[in-house]
Design an enzyme around this catalytic site. Structure first.
Site, short mmCIF file in Angstrom:
data_model
loop_
_atom_site.label_atom_id
_atom_site.label_comp_id
_atom_site.label_asym_id
_atom_site.label_seq_id
_atom_site.Cartn_x
_atom_site.Cartn_y
_atom_site.Cartn_z
CD GLU A 146 42.69 41.73 44.85
OE1 GLU A 146 43.53 42.62 44.15
OE2 GLU A 146 41.53 41.69 44.51
CG ASP A 173 38.70 37.43 43.11
OD1 ASP A 173 39.93 38.44 42.54
OD2 ASP A 173 37.85 37.18 42.53
CD GLU A 215 37.67 40.45 44.79
OE1 GLU A 215 36.65 39.66 44.75
OE2 GLU A 215 38.05 40.90 43.56
CG ASP A 224 41.88 46.29 44.51
OD1 ASP A 224 42.66 45.56 43.36
OD2 ASP A 224 41.45 47.38 44.21
#
Lengths: 225, 225
Positions: B115, B112, B39, B43
């Site tokens: 990502e 989450d 994650e 991101d």
């Protein structure tokens, strides 16, 4: 860190479109086209380059540690330092007002210009080429992140956090164990007496569950500290 | 938006290393290896993909507008919406506690996981391949950013800001004009009477200087609003 020869660093990428580099080195005070949009893009490019480097360099670091390390590597003063090694200030085009007030030495202007240069290289040559040029500027900083911050697992870091404050060590307690043979689930509770904190973790092994529980407690302690 | 057939979307990328996808779809509550590190990486990958798309789509938007648009596109609820279209919740592995409490429907867990999936595709296939898969998930949202937010220049947006509040229009005043024929520098002052605000801008043309001055005033007004 030994000073890097500035022309050599910029020569690391020969711009197919030199206007991009010119724009990246033009501060808003000198009029359009200036470097603010390139800075927006470069900030995201640099974020990915640094994130990937940290991810690869610290295979055991959890997300929180990686996020903190990244914030440190890309904060304004760190970027300004890199910009100074690359002698970006000497090549900036500033408006007369900024020129007089020493804008080419200011952290914010240098840091923005460095991001803009990164954005310009990305547009000029794509991600892989950009990473090849940019990563060396940050590699030493990535390696220099203290292992105490990112290299250790949550149980170790929780223990060190408590020992550093001469507090009692945490207790781990197996709360439950369930599921089929091939998919056991362990629930562990981690309790710290001083300062009082507790957290639970689930995992496919007792050790994995302990790590999750320790991370939960550590998060409480660090945010309350 | 018509619902997308979930298997088709995931088939958009055939993982060379399926363990990466499994890890991306494993929540921390189900034990290690879970998706938190992926994650962190995803991101940053998504940040770059969205930044570049906005940069290209809105060539006149200034840095502030782009930054605000990006924040909107990647905020938790927006990502959770994309994750729902991809039916990521149905494929998540959660611990029993999260499972019972409906964790596979929770925005934070979905966002989450999305990502993390993006991070996994990036590791599996590199940036270009990852962008080809991920960009279509966000293209409609990128195009749907209202032009009023990013498509207009600073003078237009300042005018609209004031008109929207039934305030008098700004005054632009040429303060100076200097420099050689081929490198003229114009300095313009922009003054707003209500609420009182003023700013100066420099540029290679009178119009460019006006834009910079308007942006400075707009920034004051928006931050004070």
């Amino acid at each position: 860190m030994p000073p890097t020869d500035p022309p050599a660093v910029f020569d690391a990428h020969a711009f197919a479109d030199p206007a991009l580099l010119r724009q990246a080195l033009t501060h808003r005070s000198a009029g359009a086209p200036h470097n603010e949009r390139l800075e927006f893009l470069g900030d995201a490019v640099l974020g990915l380059i640094v994130s990937e480097a940290l991810y690869a360099r610290w295979p055991k670091a959890d997300e929180g540690s990686l996020t903190r390390a990244r914030a440190e590597l890309v904060r304004e003063s760190s970027l300004a330092e890199v910009a100074r090694r690359l002698a970006i200030g000497e090549r900036l085009t500033l408006g007369p007002g900024e020129m007089k007030s020493g804008g080419h030495r200011r952290d914010s202007i240098l840091s923005d210009a460095l991001e803009a240069v990164i954005g310009a290289i990305y547009l000029d040559a794509g991600f892989e080429a950009c990473r090849r040029v940019v990563l060396p500027w940050f590699e030493q900083a990535v390696s220099a992140v203290p292992a105490s911050k990112v290299g250790k697992d949550a149980k170790t870091r929780l223990q060190e956090w408590l020992q550093g404050r001469q507090k009692p060590l945490p207790q781990y307690e197996l709360k439950s164990e369930s599921g089929e043979e091939h998919a056991r689930v362990f629930v562990v509770r981690c309790v710290v007496s001083d300062p009082p904190a507790a957290g639970e973790g689930e995992g496919g092994s007792r050790r994995a569950a302990e790590q999750v529980a320790a991370a939960a407690v550590l998060e409480q302690l660090e945010s309350g500290a």
